[in-house]
Design a protein around this motif. Structure first.
Motif, PDB file in Angstrom:
ATOM      1  N   GLY A 164      50.003  52.677  40.609  1.00 35.19           N
ATOM      2  CA  GLY A 164      49.502  51.412  40.097  1.00 35.19           C
ATOM      3  C   GLY A 164      49.903  50.254  40.980  1.00 35.19           C
ATOM      4  O   GLY A 164      50.645  50.405  41.962  1.00 35.19           O
ATOM      5  N   VAL A 165      49.380  49.073  40.629  1.00 34.14           N
ATOM      6  CA  VAL A 165      49.655  47.837  41.348  1.00 34.14           C
ATOM      7  C   VAL A 165      50.175  46.815  40.350  1.00 34.14           C
ATOM      8  O   VAL A 165      49.553  46.586  39.305  1.00 34.14           O
ATOM      9  CB  VAL A 165      48.381  47.304  42.040  1.00 34.14           C
ATOM     10  N   ALA A 166      51.321  46.204  40.651  1.00 35.35           N
ATOM     11  CA  ALA A 166      51.918  45.195  39.776  1.00 35.35           C
ATOM     12  C   ALA A 166      52.119  43.915  40.571  1.00 35.35           C
ATOM     13  O   ALA A 166      52.788  43.912  41.605  1.00 35.35           O
ATOM     14  CB  ALA A 166      53.254  45.695  39.222  1.00 35.35           C
ATOM     15  N   ILE A 167      51.506  42.829  40.098  1.00 38.89           N
ATOM     16  CA  ILE A 167      51.555  41.559  40.833  1.00 38.89           C
ATOM     17  C   ILE A 167      52.256  40.509  39.983  1.00 38.89           C
ATOM     18  O   ILE A 167      51.829  40.184  38.882  1.00 38.89           O
ATOM     19  CB  ILE A 167      50.139  41.115  41.252  1.00 38.89           C
ATOM     20  N   GLY A 168      53.347  39.973  40.519  1.00 35.76           N
ATOM     21  CA  GLY A 168      54.140  38.989  39.803  1.00 35.76           C
ATOM     22  C   GLY A 168      53.986  37.605  40.396  1.00 35.76           C
ATOM     23  O   GLY A 168      54.166  37.421  41.596  1.00 35.76           O
ATOM     24  N   ASP A 169      53.642  36.618  39.544  1.00 36.58           N
ATOM     25  CA  ASP A 169      53.494  35.226  39.997  1.00 36.58           C
ATOM     26  C   ASP A 169      52.769  35.195  41.332  1.00 36.58           C
ATOM     27  O   ASP A 169      53.262  34.673  42.330  1.00 36.58           O
ATOM     28  CB  ASP A 169      54.873  34.569  40.100  1.00 36.58           C
ATOM     29  N   VAL A 215      46.728  48.248  36.640  1.00 40.60           N
ATOM     30  CA  VAL A 215      47.048  46.917  37.160  1.00 40.60           C
ATOM     31  C   VAL A 215      47.943  46.203  36.151  1.00 40.60           C
ATOM     32  O   VAL A 215      47.599  46.090  34.963  1.00 40.60           O
ATOM     33  CB  VAL A 215      45.781  46.084  37.411  1.00 40.60           C
ATOM     34  N   THR A 216      49.094  45.735  36.625  1.00 42.65           N
ATOM     35  CA  THR A 216      50.034  45.008  35.788  1.00 42.65           C
ATOM     36  C   THR A 216      50.243  43.617  36.363  1.00 42.65           C
ATOM     37  O   THR A 216      50.388  43.443  37.577  1.00 42.65           O
ATOM     38  CB  THR A 216      51.401  45.732  35.737  1.00 42.65           C
ATOM     39  N   ILE A 217      50.236  42.622  35.483  1.00 47.27           N
ATOM     40  CA  ILE A 217      50.527  41.245  35.874  1.00 47.27           C
ATOM     41  C   ILE A 217      51.791  40.813  35.146  1.00 47.27           C
ATOM     42  O   ILE A 217      51.957  41.093  33.955  1.00 47.27           O
ATOM     43  CB  ILE A 217      49.367  40.299  35.507  1.00 47.27           C
ATOM     44  N   TYR A 218      52.697  40.142  35.850  1.00 47.59           N
ATOM     45  CA  TYR A 218      53.820  39.513  35.167  1.00 47.59           C
ATOM     46  C   TYR A 218      53.967  38.086  35.680  1.00 47.59           C
ATOM     47  O   TYR A 218      53.773  37.814  36.860  1.00 47.59           O
ATOM     48  CB  TYR A 218      55.111  40.313  35.295  1.00 47.59           C
ATOM     49  N   SER A 219      54.299  37.172  34.763  1.00 44.02           N
ATOM     50  CA  SER A 219      54.253  35.755  35.098  1.00 44.02           C
ATOM     51  C   SER A 219      55.418  35.020  34.470  1.00 44.02           C
ATOM     52  O   SER A 219      55.665  35.122  33.269  1.00 44.02           O
ATOM     53  CB  SER A 219      52.930  35.148  34.608  1.00 44.02           C
ATOM     54  N   GLY A 220      56.150  34.244  35.286  1.00 35.94           N
ATOM     55  CA  GLY A 220      57.277  33.461  34.811  1.00 35.94           C
ATOM     56  C   GLY A 220      56.823  32.166  34.170  1.00 35.94           C
ATOM     57  O   GLY A 220      56.038  31.411  34.745  1.00 35.94           O
ATOM     58  N   GLN A 221      57.334  31.887  32.994  1.00 38.57           N
ATOM     59  CA  GLN A 221      56.951  30.724  32.201  1.00 38.57           C
ATOM     60  C   GLN A 221      57.153  29.401  32.944  1.00 38.57           C
ATOM     61  O   GLN A 221      56.380  28.454  32.768  1.00 38.57           O
ATOM     62  CB  GLN A 221      57.785  30.710  30.912  1.00 38.57           C
ATOM     63  N   LEU A 222      58.179  29.285  33.778  1.00 43.68           N
ATOM     64  CA  LEU A 222      58.567  28.018  34.387  1.00 43.68           C
ATOM     65  C   LEU A 222      58.008  27.814  35.786  1.00 43.68           C
ATOM     66  O   LEU A 222      58.271  26.787  36.420  1.00 43.68           O
ATOM     67  CB  LEU A 222      60.106  27.918  34.437  1.00 43.68           C
ATOM     68  N   VAL A 225      46.757  43.861  46.262  1.00 42.83           N
ATOM     69  CA  VAL A 225      45.442  44.295  45.761  1.00 42.83           C
ATOM     70  C   VAL A 225      44.557  44.796  46.904  1.00 42.83           C
ATOM     71  O   VAL A 225      43.779  45.739  46.726  1.00 42.83           O
ATOM     72  CB  VAL A 225      44.745  43.185  44.953  1.00 42.83           C
ATOM     73  N   THR A 226      44.687  44.177  48.090  1.00 40.41           N
ATOM     74  CA  THR A 226      43.908  44.690  49.219  1.00 40.41           C
ATOM     75  C   THR A 226      44.469  46.030  49.686  1.00 40.41           C
ATOM     76  O   THR A 226      43.705  46.935  50.061  1.00 40.41           O
ATOM     77  CB  THR A 226      43.900  43.679  50.387  1.00 40.41           C
ATOM     78  N   LEU A 227      45.791  46.175  49.643  1.00 42.95           N
ATOM     79  CA  LEU A 227      46.397  47.462  49.993  1.00 42.95           C
ATOM     80  C   LEU A 227      46.009  48.532  48.983  1.00 42.95           C
ATOM     81  O   LEU A 227      45.718  49.678  49.366  1.00 42.95           O
ATOM     82  CB  LEU A 227      47.914  47.332  50.058  1.00 42.95           C
ATOM     83  N   GLY A 228      46.006  48.187  47.701  1.00 42.71           N
ATOM     84  CA  GLY A 228      45.630  49.163  46.683  1.00 42.71           C
ATOM     85  C   GLY A 228      44.260  49.757  46.952  1.00 42.71           C
ATOM     86  O   GLY A 228      44.066  50.981  46.883  1.00 42.71           O
ATOM     87  N   LEU A 229      43.297  48.902  47.283  1.00 43.61           N
ATOM     88  CA  LEU A 229      41.945  49.391  47.585  1.00 43.61           C
ATOM     89  C   LEU A 229      41.922  50.209  48.867  1.00 43.61           C
ATOM     90  O   LEU A 229      41.212  51.221  48.956  1.00 43.61           O
ATOM     91  CB  LEU A 229      40.988  48.207  47.706  1.00 43.61           C
ATOM     92  N   SER A 230      42.714  49.794  49.859  1.00 45.71           N
ATOM     93  CA  SER A 230      42.781  50.543  51.111  1.00 45.71           C
ATOM     94  C   SER A 230      43.366  51.928  50.891  1.00 45.71           C
ATOM     95  O   SER A 230      42.896  52.919  51.470  1.00 45.71           O
ATOM     96  CB  SER A 230      43.628  49.765  52.128  1.00 45.71           C
ATOM     97  N   ILE A 231      44.373  52.020  50.034  1.00 47.60           N
ATOM     98  CA  ILE A 231      44.985  53.312  49.719  1.00 47.60           C
ATOM     99  C   ILE A 231      43.983  54.230  49.024  1.00 47.60           C
ATOM    100  O   ILE A 231      43.852  55.411  49.367  1.00 47.60           O
ATOM    101  CB  ILE A 231      46.230  53.118  48.846  1.00 47.60           C
ATOM    102  N   VAL A 232      43.274  53.685  48.033  1.00 49.26           N
ATOM    103  CA  VAL A 232      42.286  54.487  47.306  1.00 49.26           C
ATOM    104  C   VAL A 232      41.261  55.065  48.276  1.00 49.26           C
ATOM    105  O   VAL A 232      40.909  56.259  48.216  1.00 49.26           O
ATOM    106  CB  VAL A 232      41.583  53.636  46.224  1.00 49.26           C
ATOM    107  N   LYS A 233      40.785  54.250  49.205  1.00 48.95           N
ATOM    108  CA  LYS A 233      39.800  54.688  50.185  1.00 48.95           C
ATOM    109  C   LYS A 233      40.377  55.758  51.110  1.00 48.95           C
ATOM    110  O   LYS A 233      39.728  56.780  51.385  1.00 48.95           O
ATOM    111  CB  LYS A 233      39.329  53.483  51.005  1.00 48.95           C
TER     112      LYS A 233
END
Length: 459
Positions: free
Chosen positions: A192-197, A367-374, A171-179
């Motif tokens: 886009g930015v996709a952050i998993g767990d 922005v995409t979030i993915y999260s493992g149930q366990l 997320v910090t890189l995403g903002l740096s890239i936009v700038k």
């Protein structure tokens, strides 16, 4: 006194010049499908990168062919090693083809980030980054060197995919890239930015542990209450800006939960730590370091199904792969995680990055979030809690939408996940997966990569 001739001085200067040139150049396979190299992101700070081009690449398709930048967590864990050979790259750590490689839908760019991680190195420990923003600045410099003089790469939108602490980098890189793009310093299209767990809000995660483990009967009510009390202390330290103390308290809380849950695996609550053959050896190698203990648990989960997998990966990276790449300095020994990198970031470790997610959404970045149930350490319960703290104007509509169930190969095998999307915000709940979603549920991981990147390749 030793006298140096002009010839020896000239040869020394020539060697240094050649070394500088050597580290700045890229290398690759004869067919051009792989490229790698070092980028000097700051004086005496060298970041290693490895780009794979997809054999399924479609030119002039209905959508442009994407590139995925993979950011590992830790902090201090090697993406070039772990993400590549244990999760999404073309080969596994036995150098056997991986059927679930993400190359099916995108080109893959792995980096050892921050400098000091994996094959990346610094010529002085004082050059290690101490903040997520500094890591983003180095990554942005790497992208400038790769993209600005490469029209081919500029045609391919870049999607940042991250895991664990890598989400904070993302997320910090995403903002740096936009700038950097807006100022004309970087020629790149951010897809886009996709952050998993991802460790976006440490406070919300530590508060989730007690209730979650009580619900699944891994803690009793007394231990869950104590866990919540320890989480309150961490919250107070974060609010007071005592981030280093909060990091130590986080380690204390993890150790308390392990002691009172009969050594639960923090990356999959269905497992015990001692189910991993590497667990005891790794724990025995650490003395008096809470952060070190937590750091070394990072990659063990990937090794639970194959004894000595971690050892195999280390031998691979310091043997066959190092020989193949040819440019890794002889004095660099690859490690899965770097204690030095973790320690350097220890005062930033517990800082939240919710505001950065908010800013990306407000700028229209997908922005995409993915999260493992366990997962425990970056639990779904904790992720849902920090999402509700977003100030994004679409949050209420997003929350009110019904989720769509996800399957693999039709409905065979039951529900594999759920999905919800509103405007530029997307969330995947992944069933039967722990912290490492691509490893546990490769089918769903492939689906979310295709959908997130809008890859023109078909299943």
């Amino acid at each position: 006194m030793v006298k140096c001739s002009s010839t020896s001085v000239f040869l020394s200067l020539l060697f240094l010049a050649l070394l500088s040139f050597y580290l700045a150049e890229s290398y690759g396979t004869a067919d051009g499908m792989e490229q790698w190299g070092y980028a000097q992101v700051r004086p005496k700070a060298h970041m290693f990168w490895w780009l794979y081009k997809s054999p399924q690449r479609i030119e002039n398709g209905p959508t442009p062919w994407p590139t995925v930048l993979w950011l590992q967590g830790g902090p201090g864990a090697s993406g070039v090693g772990i993400g590549n050979f244990e999760e999404i790259g073309p080969l596994d750590y036995n150098l056997k083809p991986r059927n679930s490689t993400w190359l099916q839908f995108a080109d893959l760019l792995f980096v050892d980030n921050p400098v000091g991680t994996g094959y990346s190195f610094v010529e002085s420990s004082s050059l290690l980054v101490t903040t997520d923003e500094a890591a983003a600045s180095d990554l942005t410099e790497l992208l400038k060197q790769l993209y600005n003089k490469n029209p081919e790469m500029q045609k391919s939108p870049l999607y940042i995919f991250a895991e664990s602490y890598g989400g904070k980098y993302a997320v910090t890189l995403g903002l740096s890239i936009v700038k950097a793009v807006k100022s004309g310093e970087l020629k790149l299209k951010l897809g886009g930015v996709a952050i998993g767990d991802s460790w976006i809000s440490p406070e919300d995660f530590v508060f989730s542990w007690g209730p979650l483990l009580l619900d699944v009967s891994r803690l009793d009510s007394n231990a869950a209450e104590k866990s919540n009390s320890m989480a309150e202390k961490i919250k107070e330290q974060i609010e007071a800006g005592e981030y280093g103390k909060a990091t130590n308290s986080w380690g204390d809380l993890e150790n308390y939960i392990i002691s009172n849950s009969n050594s639960i695996d923090f990356y999959n609550f269905l497992l015990d730590s001692d189910m991993d053959p590497l667990g005891a050896a790794a724990s025995n190698s650490i003395t008096g370091s809470n952060t070190g203990l937590s750091l070394r648990r990072y990659s063990r989960y990937l090794s639970t199904k194959v004894a000595s997998a971690s050892d195999t990966l280390s031998k691979l990276m310091n043997g066959v792969i190092k020989d193949k790449l040819k440019i890794i300095p002889k004095n660099i020994t690859w490690q899965e995680e770097s204690n030095e990198v973790f320690t350097a970031l220890s005062n930033d470790f517990m800082k939240p990055r919710i505001n950065e997610v908010d800013e990306l959404l407000s700028l229209g970045v997908n922005v995409t979030i993915y999260s493992g149930q366990l997962d425990i350490i970056c639990s779904t319960k904790g992720t849902e809690a920090w999402v509700q703290k977003l100030k994004w104007d679409g949050l209420k509509n997003f929350t009110n939408l019904a989720r769509t169930p996800l399957y693999c190969n039709g409905s065979d095998g039951g529900t594999k996940g759920f999905y919800r999307s509103y405007r530029n915000f997307h969330f995947y709940w992944v069933m039967h997966a722990g912290h490492f979603v691509p490893y546990d549920q490769p089918c769903i991981a492939l689906r979310l990569v295709k959908e997130t990147t809008q890859s023109p390749a078909s299943y």
